[in-house]
Each structure stands twice: as C-alpha cells, then as structure tokens.
Design a protein around this motif. Structure first.
Motif, mmCIF file in Angstrom:
data_model
loop_
_atom_site.group_PDB
_atom_site.id
_atom_site.type_symbol
_atom_site.label_atom_id
_atom_site.label_comp_id
_atom_site.label_asym_id
_atom_site.label_seq_id
_atom_site.Cartn_x
_atom_site.Cartn_y
_atom_site.Cartn_z
ATOM 1 N N THR A 155 7.054 0.669 8.685
ATOM 2 C CA THR A 155 6.581 -0.235 7.634
ATOM 3 C C THR A 155 6.110 0.606 6.461
ATOM 4 N N LEU A 156 6.640 0.311 5.277
ATOM 5 C CA LEU A 156 6.272 1.086 4.083
ATOM 6 C C LEU A 156 5.807 0.162 2.962
ATOM 7 N N ALA A 157 4.904 0.692 2.133
ATOM 8 C CA ALA A 157 4.535 0.004 0.891
ATOM 9 C C ALA A 157 5.385 0.618 -0.199
ATOM 10 N N THR A 158 6.086 -0.209 -0.949
ATOM 11 C CA THR A 158 6.933 0.312 -2.039
ATOM 12 C C THR A 158 6.572 -0.404 -3.338
ATOM 13 N N PRO A 159 6.826 0.214 -4.494
ATOM 14 C CA PRO A 159 6.508 -0.470 -5.754
ATOM 15 C C PRO A 159 7.489 -1.602 -6.079
ATOM 16 N N GLU A 160 8.788 -1.379 -5.826
ATOM 17 C CA GLU A 160 9.802 -2.344 -6.257
ATOM 18 C C GLU A 160 10.122 -3.427 -5.227
ATOM 19 N N HIS A 161 9.973 -3.097 -3.951
ATOM 20 C CA HIS A 161 10.384 -4.039 -2.894
ATOM 21 C C HIS A 161 9.209 -4.504 -2.042
ATOM 22 N N GLY A 162 7.985 -4.255 -2.511
ATOM 23 C CA GLY A 162 6.808 -4.670 -1.753
ATOM 24 C C GLY A 162 6.772 -3.997 -0.400
ATOM 25 N N THR A 195 -7.750 3.251 6.923
ATOM 26 C CA THR A 195 -8.248 1.947 6.449
ATOM 27 C C THR A 195 -7.485 1.522 5.190
ATOM 28 N N MET A 196 -7.219 2.477 4.305
ATOM 29 C CA MET A 196 -6.443 2.151 3.096
ATOM 30 C C MET A 196 -5.051 1.636 3.476
ATOM 31 N N LEU A 197 -4.421 2.313 4.448
ATOM 32 C CA LEU A 197 -3.086 1.880 4.877
ATOM 33 C C LEU A 197 -3.140 0.476 5.471
ATOM 34 N N GLU A 198 -4.181 0.208 6.269
ATOM 35 C CA GLU A 198 -4.274 -1.117 6.897
ATOM 36 C C GLU A 198 -4.474 -2.214 5.843
ATOM 37 N N VAL A 199 -5.312 -1.923 4.835
ATOM 38 C CA VAL A 199 -5.530 -2.913 3.770
ATOM 39 C C VAL A 199 -4.211 -3.198 3.049
ATOM 40 N N ALA A 200 -3.477 -2.124 2.708
ATOM 41 C CA ALA A 200 -2.198 -2.303 2.001
ATOM 42 C C ALA A 200 -1.213 -3.082 2.867
ATOM 43 N N ASP A 201 -1.225 -2.793 4.168
ATOM 44 C CA ASP A 201 -0.318 -3.480 5.099
ATOM 45 C C ASP A 201 -0.637 -4.981 5.158
ATOM 46 N N GLN A 202 -1.920 -5.291 5.235
ATOM 47 C CA GLN A 202 -2.322 -6.698 5.353
ATOM 48 C C GLN A 202 -2.116 -7.465 4.047
ATOM 49 N N ALA A 203 -2.262 -6.763 2.922
ATOM 50 C CA ALA A 203 -2.252 -7.479 1.640
ATOM 51 C C ALA A 203 -0.858 -7.645 1.047
ATOM 52 N N SER A 204 0.085 -6.772 1.429
ATOM 53 C CA SER A 204 1.384 -6.834 0.745
ATOM 54 C C SER A 204 2.353 -7.753 1.473
ATOM 55 N N ALA A 205 3.194 -8.390 0.689
ATOM 56 C CA ALA A 205 4.188 -9.304 1.254
ATOM 57 C C ALA A 205 5.540 -8.625 1.227
ATOM 58 N N GLU A 206 6.373 -8.942 2.225
ATOM 59 C CA GLU A 206 7.682 -8.316 2.298
ATOM 60 C C GLU A 206 8.557 -8.753 1.135
ATOM 61 N N ARG A 207 9.188 -7.752 0.531
ATOM 62 C CA ARG A 207 10.174 -7.966 -0.538
ATOM 63 C C ARG A 207 9.618 -8.644 -1.784
ATOM 64 N N ALA A 227 7.741 -7.327 -5.125
ATOM 65 C CA ALA A 227 7.331 -6.107 -5.822
ATOM 66 C C ALA A 227 5.817 -6.082 -6.000
ATOM 67 N N ALA A 228 5.221 -4.928 -5.714
ATOM 68 C CA ALA A 228 3.767 -4.799 -5.850
ATOM 69 C C ALA A 228 3.444 -3.430 -6.441
ATOM 70 N N PRO A 229 3.879 -3.183 -7.704
ATOM 71 C CA PRO A 229 3.668 -1.841 -8.278
ATOM 72 C C PRO A 229 2.195 -1.465 -8.433
ATOM 73 N N GLU A 230 1.341 -2.453 -8.719
ATOM 74 C CA GLU A 230 -0.084 -2.130 -8.925
ATOM 75 C C GLU A 230 -0.736 -1.686 -7.630
ATOM 76 N N LEU A 231 -0.450 -2.428 -6.539
ATOM 77 C CA LEU A 231 -1.023 -2.086 -5.237
ATOM 78 C C LEU A 231 -0.517 -0.718 -4.788
ATOM 79 N N PHE A 232 0.775 -0.470 -5.024
ATOM 80 C CA PHE A 232 1.348 0.818 -4.641
ATOM 81 C C PHE A 232 0.671 1.955 -5.404
ATOM 82 N N VAL A 236 -7.273 -5.628 -8.235
ATOM 83 C CA VAL A 236 -5.806 -5.711 -8.295
ATOM 84 C C VAL A 236 -5.323 -7.053 -7.731
ATOM 85 N N GLU A 237 -6.006 -7.527 -6.699
ATOM 86 C CA GLU A 237 -5.630 -8.796 -6.070
ATOM 87 C C GLU A 237 -6.058 -10.007 -6.911
#
Lengths: 166, 246
Positions: free
Chosen positions: B24-31, B94-106, B108-113, B142-143
């Motif tokens: 599972t990855l956080a990406t700027p363009e594909h969430g 903890t940062m990774l877990e927050v990003a994992d919980q907050a981001s939606a698949e596909r 784009a979330a450039p600010e969160l990234f 950001v949210e």
C-alpha cells in the motif's frame, strides 16, 4: 489418486496433528516436551539463535554452520498490525538467559522493517544482561552478479565489509 | 489494463501467497495505491528491499480491477535513519498509519503526500520532539478540519484559552471549558504550528509542553478519523502499550 493413497494421506495428516507438539523451551515444532534440537546434548546451549518462525530453523539448519540452540518468537513486532512485544515470546527468551548460562544471542529475524524493529527492540532488552548480542549480516546472495543487486542490499553489504586475511 | 508511473511512499505491506506482497502506497497523483509486488519475499528479488514501509520510491504499475501490479521500482529516499532508530520509528509509523487511514484509493492527494514526505524528511534529520505533533496538526489543516485555536471554539471570545475539546472544535475559554485542560504554552505552540510558524517551533529545541501538544493532536486526529491509531498506543510509542491519548 487411488482410495488407498487418499487414506494414507489422511492417516498421515491425523498422525501429524496428534504427535507434533510445541517445544516448551524454544517453541520449535517437535515430538514430545522438548524438540530434537533442545534434547540434543551435543548442541551448545550458550549460543541462542532467535528466529521468527519454526520454518526459519529449517533454513538455518540447512547451512550446517550453526551448532547452538534456537528460540522461536512466533512473529515480529509490527506496530501498524498491532503486534507488540506481549504477543511474541520475548519474556520466555529473557527467562532462558540465566538458567541456561547463555553467552550470545544471535538475532536472526527477517531483514525487513518488522524483523529489524524486533531485532532493535530485543537488543535493547538484552543489553542490561551483559551478554553478546549479534545480528546476522545482510549481503549479496552467493553465486549472483553484483550488477543485479539492489542498491539497499549492496549498500548494507558494503557497510558490513570485512578485512581479507592475506 | 493501463500502465502508469507515479512516485509513492510505502505505507504498509501484507504477505500474499508464497512469495508475493500487497503493498500500500501513498502517491500524489493516484492517492492510495494497493498493488501486488510479485516474488518480492524471495531473496533473489531486486525490488523487495525497495518496497519496505517508509521507502520513498518511483514506480511503474499496471492498473488492475482491484489491485494494481507493481512492475518496476526505483528508490528515491530509503529513510534509513528512521528505520534504524526506535525513537524515530514510532512517530514515523504513526504518520504512515494516519496517511493510510485518511487517503482514498485512486483519488489524487498531492497535499497529503507532500505533508507526509516533508514530515518524514524532517523526522529523519531533526532532533525536535514536536515533529509528529506538527504533522498531526498540519494534517487536520490539510483535511480541512483545522480546529479553532485563536479564540474560544464555543463563544468566540479571545481567551484566555484553558481547555481543548475536539468535539467542540478547538480550544475553549474558562467559561466554556470542557474536555482536556491545556497549558498556555501548548496553546501558543499549536497557534504557531497552524499559523505558518512550524519551522520556527521545530528549531527552538524541546519545550515543556511538547508531549501535551502531541497528545492533543493525536486526540483530534483520532476523532477526525473516528478510530484509535494502533501505532500510537504500542510500546514503541511514548504512550506505551494500552495507553491512550485521552
């Protein structure tokens, strides 16, 4: 598969289920209270190799390089999956150190984030006990070509280089 | 199936079958991207080491119906200093877990990234104990759920602000007080973090209220995500096993 083969397979599965036990000392899979390795008097009890899983013991035994004993943690620390020290057999490891007069603990957990985290945590727990704590080396697979190695493995292999005796 | 390239930060990995992993990855363009990395658990794999949590990578993926297939990976920053130091690893997880919980698949979330990448970079070099707190409070901004921190969240009076209640939406004055009691220094630090002064706060060294600022941030983030963060309540974290930010 013939009916006889199917019955033999079924009997073998039942036998495995009935006869295999978890060793009370190292938590390896065995037959009886102690596994074959813990029961073997020729093995050095002062060196304990800590692994995540009984399958890792099979891999290390294949090297024929290690003559000490083992301790199976039953997994690795993973904060994100909620696996903490209480879910692993860390207390049991610490309890073995004094009565078995352990002089060295080899941290043989997987070279991934969970395994490294577990090794760091164990090193911290074992440090006050005044014994030698070592970590298995990371490096290149024997028989491979250097150019195909990934940069992280190659970096760690360089970091862990050793002097060559002439 | 479409082929795409993006950069990403590995948030978590799960074993799949004999030798594969779901990454599972956080990406700027594909969430959030969930992809299968084939054969990466074998010691022969060239990309296995690059797909460990905390790795900042560029990758080439085939778009799949549910899971993508990760075919090429180059490492940009491995963040080794975070992996090899338990005191930094806890906040990083903890940062990774927050990003994992907050981001939606596909999506784009450039600010969160950018926030996650910046926080991991800062954590790997800074000795400040406020890096995780800074990430948590900035994450709320950001949210779009930034708490009211400059005046009382209930009556709007300028203060003094003496309590914090995420359910009320921020800090509270003496008259409206409920929730957690907070010190004056904590209020000031949070105001500076959300007012664009994070860099200055991090450069000041340790404050007496650093723990409180982090605990309040955690409380607000857990309320926003509506779940308890596992990584913040384990023995690698300052709160210890079974502890709570509340």
């Amino acid at each position: 598969m013939t009916k006889e083969d199917a019955n033999r397979l079924a009997r073998a599965i039942v036998e495995v289920k009935e006869r295999t036990t978890i060793c009370r000392t190292c938590f390896n899979v065995g037959v009886g209270e102690r596994c074959a390795i813990c029961a073997d008097e020729r093995r050095d009890p002062t060196v304990v190799c800590v692994v995540e899983d009984p399958r890792d013991i099979v891999a290390i035994e294949r090297t024929r390089e290690f003559r000490g004993r083992y301790h199976v943690l039953g997994g690795a620390l993973s904060p994100i999956e909620g696996v903490g020290p209480d879910q692993l057999r860390i207390k049991e490891l610490l309890r073995r150190i004094e009565p078995e007069r352990v002089k060295e603990v080899i941290l043989c957990t997987n070279p991934n984030l969970e395994g490294e985290t577990t090794a760091m945590y164990l090193a911290k727990q074992l440090a006050p006990l005044g014994l030698r704590v070592t970590r298995i080396a990371s490096g290149l697979p024997v028989g491979g070509d250097l150019e195909y190695a990934d940069e992280l493995t190659l970096g760690r292999a360089l970091e862990g280089r050793r002097e060559v005796q002439p | 199936m479409a082929l795409y390239r993006d950069e990403g930060i590995v948030l978590r990995t799960t074993r799949l079958g004999e030798a594969d992993r779901i990454v599972t990855l956080a990406t700027p363009e594909h969430g959030k991207v969930r992809g299968v990395a084939k054969g990466v658990r074998r010691t022969k794999s060239r990309i296995g080491a690059r797909l460990e949590p905390l790795g900042h990578v560029t990758m080439l993926c085939w778009r799949g119906r549910e899971l993508d297939v990760i075919t090429q990976v180059e490492i940009l920053e491995p963040f080794r200093s975070l992996r090899e130091d338990l005191s930094r690893l806890g906040p990083a997880m903890t940062m990774l877990e927050v990003a994992d919980q907050a981001s939606a698949e596909r999506h784009a979330a450039p600010e969160l990234f950018a926030l996650l990448l910046g926080a991991l970079r800062t954590l790997s070099t800074s000795s400040s104990t406020l890096v995780l707190a800074g990430f948590l409070w900035r994450f709320l901004a950001v949210e779009g759920v930034s708490p009211v921190v400059d005046s009382c969240a209930t009556c709007g009076c300028p203060g003094p602000l003496v309590a914090f209640d995420p359910a009320e939406g921020g800090f509270l004055c003496r008259r409206c007080r409920r929730g957690q009691a907070v010190g004056e220094e904590s209020v000031g630090i949070v105001q500076r973090i959300l007012g664009g002064g994070l860099r200055g706060v991090l450069g000041e060294g340790e404050h007496a209220s650093d723990d409180e600022v982090e605990r309040l941030g955690l409380l607000a983030v857990e309320r926003h995500l509506d779940r308890r963060l596992r990584t913040a309540h384990n023995p690698l974290s300052p709160y210890g096993a079974g502890g709570s930010a509340e």
